[in-house]
Structure formats: structure tokens, C-alpha cells
Design a protein around this motif. Structure first.
Motif, PDB file in Angstrom:
ATOM      1  N   VAL A  13       4.159   5.404  -1.688  1.00  0.00           N
ATOM      2  CA  VAL A  13       3.788   4.718  -0.429  1.00  0.00           C
ATOM      3  C   VAL A  13       3.623   3.152  -0.767  1.00  0.00           C
ATOM      4  O   VAL A  13       3.434   2.594  -1.780  1.00  0.00           O
ATOM      5  N   GLU A  66       0.709  -0.224   8.196  1.00  0.00           N
ATOM      6  CA  GLU A  66       0.105   0.976   7.733  1.00  0.00           C
ATOM      7  C   GLU A  66       0.611   1.454   6.637  1.00  0.00           C
ATOM      8  O   GLU A  66       1.816   1.498   6.295  1.00  0.00           O
ATOM      9  N   PRO A  67      -0.345   2.265   5.643  1.00  0.00           N
ATOM     10  CA  PRO A  67       0.397   2.855   4.626  1.00  0.00           C
ATOM     11  C   PRO A  67       1.746   3.782   5.039  1.00  0.00           C
ATOM     12  O   PRO A  67       1.447   4.640   6.196  1.00  0.00           O
ATOM     13  N   THR A  68       2.865   3.614   4.531  1.00  0.00           N
ATOM     14  CA  THR A  68       3.963   4.272   5.038  1.00  0.00           C
ATOM     15  C   THR A  68       4.723   4.953   3.722  1.00  0.00           C
ATOM     16  O   THR A  68       4.875   3.993   2.664  1.00  0.00           O
ATOM     17  N   GLN A  93       1.717   0.102   1.158  1.00  0.00           N
ATOM     18  CA  GLN A  93       0.784  -0.407   1.667  1.00  0.00           C
ATOM     19  C   GLN A  93       1.048  -1.942   2.284  1.00  0.00           C
ATOM     20  O   GLN A  93       1.541  -2.672   1.681  1.00  0.00           O
ATOM     21  N   PRO A  94       0.135  -2.060   3.362  1.00  0.00           N
ATOM     22  CA  PRO A  94       0.380  -3.337   3.969  1.00  0.00           C
ATOM     23  C   PRO A  94      -0.194  -4.553   2.923  1.00  0.00           C
ATOM     24  O   PRO A  94      -1.242  -4.192   2.191  1.00  0.00           O
ATOM     25  N   GLU A  95       0.298  -5.595   3.235  1.00  0.00           N
ATOM     26  CA  GLU A  95      -0.250  -6.700   2.056  1.00  0.00           C
ATOM     27  C   GLU A  95      -1.629  -7.330   2.633  1.00  0.00           C
ATOM     28  O   GLU A  95      -2.023  -7.442   3.795  1.00  0.00           O
ATOM     29  N   SER A 118       1.631   3.607  -5.328  1.00  0.00           N
ATOM     30  CA  SER A 118       1.430   2.618  -4.327  1.00  0.00           C
ATOM     31  C   SER A 118       1.769   1.225  -4.525  1.00  0.00           C
ATOM     32  O   SER A 118       1.478   0.655  -5.513  1.00  0.00           O
ATOM     33  N   GLN A 119       2.503   0.619  -3.562  1.00  0.00           N
ATOM     34  CA  GLN A 119       3.236  -0.678  -3.643  1.00  0.00           C
ATOM     35  C   GLN A 119       2.735  -1.575  -2.514  1.00  0.00           C
ATOM     36  O   GLN A 119       3.306  -0.889  -1.473  1.00  0.00           O
ATOM     37  N   PRO A 120       2.523  -2.664  -2.590  1.00  0.00           N
ATOM     38  CA  PRO A 120       2.296  -3.613  -1.581  1.00  0.00           C
ATOM     39  C   PRO A 120       3.661  -4.043  -0.877  1.00  0.00           C
ATOM     40  O   PRO A 120       4.617  -4.048  -1.556  1.00  0.00           O
ATOM     41  N   SER A 121       3.711  -3.996   0.540  1.00  0.00           N
ATOM     42  CA  SER A 121       4.881  -4.505   1.002  1.00  0.00           C
ATOM     43  C   SER A 121       4.501  -5.363   2.428  1.00  0.00           C
ATOM     44  O   SER A 121       3.468  -4.897   3.061  1.00  0.00           O
ATOM     45  N   ALA A 148       0.036  10.819  -2.989  1.00  0.00           N
ATOM     46  CA  ALA A 148       0.688   9.312  -3.370  1.00  0.00           C
ATOM     47  C   ALA A 148       0.878   9.477  -4.918  1.00  0.00           C
ATOM     48  O   ALA A 148      -0.043   9.497  -5.801  1.00  0.00           O
TER      49      ALA A 148
END
Length: 185
Positions: A181, A156-158, A183-185, A148-151, A145
Motif C-alpha cells: 500500500v 488516500e491509501p492506495t 500512504q499519502p505523505e 506500507s510505503q509513503p508516497s 497490507a
């Protein structure tokens, strides 16, 4: 023979001596046969023990040879896999350039497109494959990675962006996929 007085005559003494001599010869022969049988049994036992010892040695040598062959075959396969991996590692920059050229449309048609396809096909026959695609679940054993960004769109981490695809030969990772990647919020 016996005469009328009951005494033995000289012929009877000779017969008894001959009979006694014959019995002695028979007894000596029987003793010799028993000694010969005993010696033969002893020699046979020694020969069987020696044969068993040689058989055990032969079986041990056979097992050592089989183990040696297996070890040599494993070492040969490992050396071949290592040589293949090193060769493909050396070609990773070229594979990256081929991917970049495809993404920019430079390899649509023509001789270089055919060469790139042949190279990838030849490497695939050696066990090479590329991995890491947008939408895959992030696996830290396969992916590196970079960010990493929240989404809110993922559970799940995608992987959202692939900066560089990963490369492997068989199960051996030559380079992890470098990805961004979500990441779920």
C-alpha cells in the motif's frame, strides 16, 4: 251444555276435560321443544367451540410447518454455500498457479489456457470472483497490507502492488488480497 238452571251437563265436562287434556299436551310439547332447542343450542355451542379449537390447532401446525420449511431451505442454502466456499478454498493454490502462469506468458495459447479459462468460468458461475488490483483504494476489510510505503502521488491509501489476489464467493471473503500500500505523505 247448560240446561235452563245454568249447570253444566255431562257433555260440557267431557269437552272441558278434552280441552284441558289438549292444552296439557300442547304445553308439554312446547316444553319439550324448548328443552330440545336448549339442548341443540348447547350441543351447537360445544361443536363450535371444538371446531374453533381444531382450527386454532390446525393454524398453529400450519405455521410451524411453514417455519420448518423456511428453516430447512435456509439450512440447505447455507450448506450449499459452505460446500462451494470450501471447494473453492481448496482450489485457491491452483488459481494462484494459473495467475502466475498467465503473468509469465505460459498460458497464451494451447490446451492449458483453455482449461484454465473453463475452470475460472465454472467457478464464476458458482459465485467466485477475484479482487485486488493496482490503483484500487485500500480497504482493510478486503485487503491485507503486507507493507506500507509513503508516497506523494496518492491522496488516500492506495494499492501499488498485488502480491496475491483476493478470492470471494458472493459476499464471503475466502482470502483477502495481499497487497503493498502507498500512504499519502
Amino acid at each position: 251444555m247448560n240446561d235452563s238452571t245454568g249447570f253444566n251437563t255431562p257433555d260440557d265436562d267431557n269437552a272441558e276435560d278434552a280441552l284441558s287434556a289438549a292444552e296439557s299436551i300442547i304445553n308439554d310439547a312446547a316444553a319439550d321443544i324448548e328443552a330440545d332447542e336448549s339442548a341443540a343450542d348447547s350441543a351447537l355451542d360445544k361443536a363450535e367451540a371444538k371446531a374453533a379449537e381444531h382450527l386454532a390447532d390446525l393454524q398453529r401446525l400450519q405455521a410451524e410447518y411453514v417455519n420448518y420449511r423456511k428453516r430447512v431451505d435456509r439450512d440447505r442454502a447455507a450448506a450449499s454455500e459452505l460446500a462451494t466456499a470450501r471447494t473453492i478454498e481448496a482450489l485457491i493454490p491452483t488459481l494462484d498457479d494459473i495467475l502466475a502462469a498467465r503473468e509469465h506468458g505460459d498460458l497464451e495459447d494451447g490446451p492449458f489456457a483453455a482449461i484454465a479459462t473453463k475452470l475460472e468460468t465454472a467457478l464464476a458461475q458458482l459465485g467466485w470472483s477475484s479482487f485486488g488490483a493496482v490503483g484500487e483504494a485500500f480497504d482493510p476489510s478486503l485487503h491485507e497490507a503486507l507493507m506500507s510505503q509513503p508516497s506523494a502521488d496518492v491522496t488516500e491509501p492506495t494499492i501499488t502492488t498485488v502480491a496475491q489476489p483476493g478470492h470471494r464467493v458472493g459476499d464471503r471473503i475466502l482470502r483477502p488480497a495481499r497487497v503493498i500500500v502507498a500512504q499519502p505523505e
